[in-house]
Design an enzyme around this catalytic site. Structure first.
Site, PDB file in Angstrom:
ATOM      1  N   GLY A  11       0.962  -1.391  -0.060  1.00  0.00           N
ATOM      2  CA  GLY A  11       0.065   0.364  -0.176  1.00  0.00           C
ATOM      3  C   GLY A  11       0.688   1.029   0.364  1.00  0.00           C
ATOM      4  O   GLY A  11       2.217   1.588   0.308  1.00  0.00           O
ATOM      5  N   VAL A  23      17.417   9.002  -1.196  1.00  0.00           N
ATOM      6  CA  VAL A  23      18.105   7.705  -2.166  1.00  0.00           C
ATOM      7  C   VAL A  23      18.829   8.292  -3.507  1.00  0.00           C
ATOM      8  O   VAL A  23      19.472   7.901  -3.460  1.00  0.00           O
ATOM      9  CB  VAL A  23      16.903   6.330  -2.030  1.00  0.00           C
ATOM     10  N   ARG A  72       1.220  -5.050  -4.822  1.00  0.00           N
ATOM     11  CA  ARG A  72       0.933  -6.256  -4.215  1.00  0.00           C
ATOM     12  C   ARG A  72       1.102  -7.795  -5.550  1.00  0.00           C
ATOM     13  O   ARG A  72       0.102  -8.344  -5.642  1.00  0.00           O
ATOM     14  CB  ARG A  72       0.187  -6.271  -2.762  1.00  0.00           C
ATOM     15  N   SER A  73       2.490  -7.988  -5.311  1.00  0.00           N
ATOM     16  CA  SER A  73       2.723  -8.798  -6.306  1.00  0.00           C
ATOM     17  C   SER A  73       2.143 -10.273  -6.073  1.00  0.00           C
ATOM     18  O   SER A  73       2.845 -10.571  -4.842  1.00  0.00           O
ATOM     19  CB  SER A  73       3.971  -8.638  -7.087  1.00  0.00           C
ATOM     20  N   ASP A 103       4.876  -4.845   6.315  1.00  0.00           N
ATOM     21  CA  ASP A 103       5.831  -6.109   6.910  1.00  0.00           C
ATOM     22  C   ASP A 103       5.600  -6.928   5.953  1.00  0.00           C
ATOM     23  O   ASP A 103       6.828  -8.243   5.370  1.00  0.00           O
ATOM     24  CB  ASP A 103       5.548  -6.555   8.407  1.00  0.00           C
ATOM     25  N   SER A 105       5.864  -7.309   2.779  1.00  0.00           N
ATOM     26  CA  SER A 105       6.679  -6.881   1.656  1.00  0.00           C
ATOM     27  C   SER A 105       8.041  -7.270   2.051  1.00  0.00           C
ATOM     28  O   SER A 105       9.631  -7.376   1.233  1.00  0.00           O
ATOM     29  CB  SER A 105       6.622  -5.935   0.696  1.00  0.00           C
ATOM     30  N   THR A 127       3.881   2.166   6.359  1.00  0.00           N
ATOM     31  CA  THR A 127       2.708   1.842   6.461  1.00  0.00           C
ATOM     32  C   THR A 127       2.029   3.104   7.583  1.00  0.00           C
ATOM     33  O   THR A 127       2.748   3.437   8.233  1.00  0.00           O
ATOM     34  CB  THR A 127       2.852   0.783   7.312  1.00  0.00           C
ATOM     35  N   ASP A 129      -0.416   2.048   9.097  1.00  0.00           N
ATOM     36  CA  ASP A 129      -0.542   2.067  10.466  1.00  0.00           C
ATOM     37  C   ASP A 129       0.817   2.050  11.619  1.00  0.00           C
ATOM     38  O   ASP A 129       0.208   0.947  12.992  1.00  0.00           O
ATOM     39  CB  ASP A 129      -0.763   0.319   9.910  1.00  0.00           C
ATOM     40  N   ASP A 131       2.460  -0.599  12.053  1.00  0.00           N
ATOM     41  CA  ASP A 131       3.014  -1.706  12.783  1.00  0.00           C
ATOM     42  C   ASP A 131       3.840  -2.711  12.329  1.00  0.00           C
ATOM     43  O   ASP A 131       3.880  -3.696  12.102  1.00  0.00           O
ATOM     44  CB  ASP A 131       1.071  -2.347  12.841  1.00  0.00           C
ATOM     45  N   ARG A 164     -25.203  15.691  17.305  1.00  0.00           N
ATOM     46  CA  ARG A 164     -25.782  13.967  17.208  1.00  0.00           C
ATOM     47  C   ARG A 164     -24.228  13.082  17.603  1.00  0.00           C
ATOM     48  O   ARG A 164     -23.535  13.721  17.922  1.00  0.00           O
ATOM     49  CB  ARG A 164     -24.921  13.700  15.034  1.00  0.00           C
ATOM     50  N   MET A 171      -8.182   4.005   9.409  1.00  0.00           N
ATOM     51  CA  MET A 171      -7.601   3.105   9.144  1.00  0.00           C
ATOM     52  C   MET A 171      -6.288   2.002   9.688  1.00  0.00           C
ATOM     53  O   MET A 171      -6.607   2.286  11.013  1.00  0.00           O
ATOM     54  CB  MET A 171      -6.774   3.427   8.029  1.00  0.00           C
ATOM     55  N   ARG A 173      -5.561  -2.018   9.906  1.00  0.00           N
ATOM     56  CA  ARG A 173      -6.339  -3.756   9.597  1.00  0.00           C
ATOM     57  C   ARG A 173      -5.708  -4.721  10.273  1.00  0.00           C
ATOM     58  O   ARG A 173      -6.670  -5.211  11.026  1.00  0.00           O
ATOM     59  CB  ARG A 173      -5.125  -3.820   8.536  1.00  0.00           C
ATOM     60  N   ALA A 188     -11.548  12.400  21.484  1.00  0.00           N
ATOM     61  CA  ALA A 188     -13.360  11.567  21.334  1.00  0.00           C
ATOM     62  C   ALA A 188     -13.609  10.956  22.838  1.00  0.00           C
ATOM     63  O   ALA A 188     -13.629  11.038  23.904  1.00  0.00           O
ATOM     64  CB  ALA A 188     -12.482  10.480  20.393  1.00  0.00           C
ATOM     65  N   GLU A 223     -10.513   0.226  12.520  1.00  0.00           N
ATOM     66  CA  GLU A 223     -11.026  -0.923  11.248  1.00  0.00           C
ATOM     67  C   GLU A 223     -10.802  -2.169  12.031  1.00  0.00           C
ATOM     68  O   GLU A 223     -11.794  -2.822  11.301  1.00  0.00           O
ATOM     69  CB  GLU A 223      -9.934  -0.790  10.050  1.00  0.00           C
ATOM     70  N   TYR A 253      -9.614   5.903   2.438  1.00  0.00           N
ATOM     71  CA  TYR A 253      -8.226   6.459   1.731  1.00  0.00           C
ATOM     72  C   TYR A 253      -7.772   7.161   1.814  1.00  0.00           C
ATOM     73  O   TYR A 253      -6.742   7.927   1.610  1.00  0.00           O
ATOM     74  CB  TYR A 253      -8.583   5.660   0.284  1.00  0.00           C
TER      75      TYR A 253
HETATM   76  O1  F6P Z   1      -1.984  -1.179   5.227  1.00  0.00           O
HETATM   77  C1  F6P Z   1      -1.781  -0.034   5.158  1.00  0.00           C
HETATM   78  C2  F6P Z   1      -3.948  -0.419   5.009  1.00  0.00           C
HETATM   79  O2  F6P Z   1      -4.038   0.885   4.703  1.00  0.00           O
HETATM   80  C3  F6P Z   1      -5.004  -0.582   5.679  1.00  0.00           C
HETATM   81  O3  F6P Z   1      -5.001  -0.095   7.022  1.00  0.00           O
HETATM   82  C4  F6P Z   1      -5.930  -0.702   5.046  1.00  0.00           C
HETATM   83  O4  F6P Z   1      -6.779  -2.125   5.856  1.00  0.00           O
HETATM   84  C5  F6P Z   1      -5.539  -1.675   3.876  1.00  0.00           C
HETATM   85  O5  F6P Z   1      -3.825  -1.024   3.840  1.00  0.00           O
HETATM   86  C6  F6P Z   1      -5.862  -1.333   2.998  1.00  0.00           C
HETATM   87  O6  F6P Z   1      -5.493  -1.579   1.841  1.00  0.00           O
HETATM   88  P1  F6P Z   1      -5.685  -2.325   0.363  1.00  0.00           P
HETATM   89  O7  F6P Z   1      -4.944  -1.226  -0.628  1.00  0.00           O
HETATM   90  O8  F6P Z   1      -5.378  -3.469  -0.193  1.00  0.00           O
HETATM   91  O9  F6P Z   1      -7.156  -1.860  -0.032  1.00  0.00           O
END
Ligand code: F6P
Length: 323
Positions: A11, A23, A72-73, A103, A105, A127, A129, A131, A164, A171, A173, A188, A223, A253
């Site tokens: 991603g 680079v 994502r190959s 992670d 890749s 990433t 995320d 993570d 409301r 995001m 995952r 929040a 998510e 996104y």
């Molecule tokens: O890993 C980053 C991320 O944005 C996640 O938070 C999300 O679930 C996922 O990628 C979405 O990936 P894709 O590009 O495959 O829809």
């Protein structure tokens, strides 16, 4: 003079271009040629290489996405695909490869590095995320956090004006880094992340507490939270507070794109320079990363998905801030 190549895999994340820029600068500074590989590992397998020239690069630091494109190959996950990738690197006389990835890749990079040790390989963590183990920060997280915070601030205006309840899904995952950070930053009234078992019991308590005050509410949900995401939280809340207007907003996104923050640009720039320097020092099969602002090399074999550890003080922080 060795020839280098660079690719982005998985991603996209804001800051990739600043890293590519660094680079290219570092390669030129040390007198080495560098090639870009289009669309990640797919480009390695399909021989989509092109020269990256400093004089033609322009200023890409402020651009989101990746000028190299990414994917994502599936073919690189096969032995034949990786053999083809190696042959293409040889054909293009590339001896050293820099891979910007998450992670998954970077695990692919480790397998490739062990099969073809003659190619010097350095990974760079990215990433939104955040993570990835072995680094405090991955490229893209800070920008995604800031984008989500701005979006939730906007949503808060509507929540307040209409009194409301908003369930906002961010995001992540498998990890709650974005949700935890945005939840604290936006004040929040509820934060749901996969790392806690504060599920509907917690949320019901929060709702009952806040509802008496008749406040507009913003609940941030990761998510990957076990609640099943914003729509399922909304459905359950409707049963608890049928009298309140509930709305769902899934940020999606928008968190992946946009101009990178200053933090991400600086981090990405350091990673890019460190990656080239590490290759020149003869390092391979490692990921460059940053711990307390200092360079670190983590063997690719140890790079894995990082579970966010929610310490008792972090949990207390969450409880205090959503009280
Ligand atoms: O890993 C980053 C991320 O944005 C996640 O938070 C999300 O679930 C996922 O990628 C979405 O990936 P894709 O590009 O495959 O829809």
């Amino acid at each position: 003079m060795d020839k280098f190549a660079v690719l982005t895999s998985g991603g996209d994340a804001p800051g990739l271009n600043a890293c590519i820029n660094a680079v290219v600068h570092a390669s030129a500074f040390y007198g080495h040629e560098i090639m870009g590989v289009e669309s990640g590992y797919e480009g390695l397998v399909k021989n989509h290489f092109f020269p990256l020239k400093l004089s033609e690069l322009g200023n890409i630091n402020a651009l989101g996405g990746t000028i190299l494109k990414t994917s994502r190959s599936e073919s690189f996950q096969t032995k034949e695909g990786r053999k083809q990738a190696f042959e293409n690197l040889r054909k293009n006389e590339v001896k050293k490869l820099i891979i910007l990835g998450g992670d998954g890749s970077l695990t692919g990079a480790q397998i490739f590095s062990e099969e073809y040790p003659e190619i010097g390989i350095i990974g760079i963590p990215k990433t939104i995320d955040n993570d990835i183990s072995g680094t405090e920060f991955a490229i893209g997280y800070d920008t995604a956090l800031n984008t989500a915070v701005r979006a939730i601030d906007n949503i808060r205006d509507t929540a307040t004006s209409h009194n409301r309840v908003f369930i906002v899904e961010v995001m992540g995952r498998d990890a709650g880094y974005i949700a935890y950070g945005t939840g604290l930053a936006t004040g929040a009234e509820g934060i749901l992340i996969p790392e806690t078992n504060m599920d509907m019991v917690y949320l019901t308590g929060q709702i009952q507490k806040h509802i008496e005050k008749k406040k507009p509410l913003v609940i941030v949900v990761a998510e990957g939270d076990e609640s099943g995401g914003a729509f399922s939280v909304s459905k359950k809340l409707k049963e608890i507070i049928p009298e309140r207007e509930i709305r769902v907003s899934i940020l999606g996104y928008i968190q992946r794109g946009g101009a990178p923050s200053a933090f991400d640009r600086i981090l990405a720039t350091k990673f890019g320079v460190w990656a080239v320097q590490s290759l020149l020092e003869g390092k391979s099969n490692v990921m460059v990363s940053s711990i307390s602002g200092k360079i670190k090399h983590t063997p690719l074999s140890q790079v894995q998905k990082r579970k966010m550890k929610i310490s008792s003080s972090a949990l207390e922080m969450l409880e205090i801030c959503t009280f």
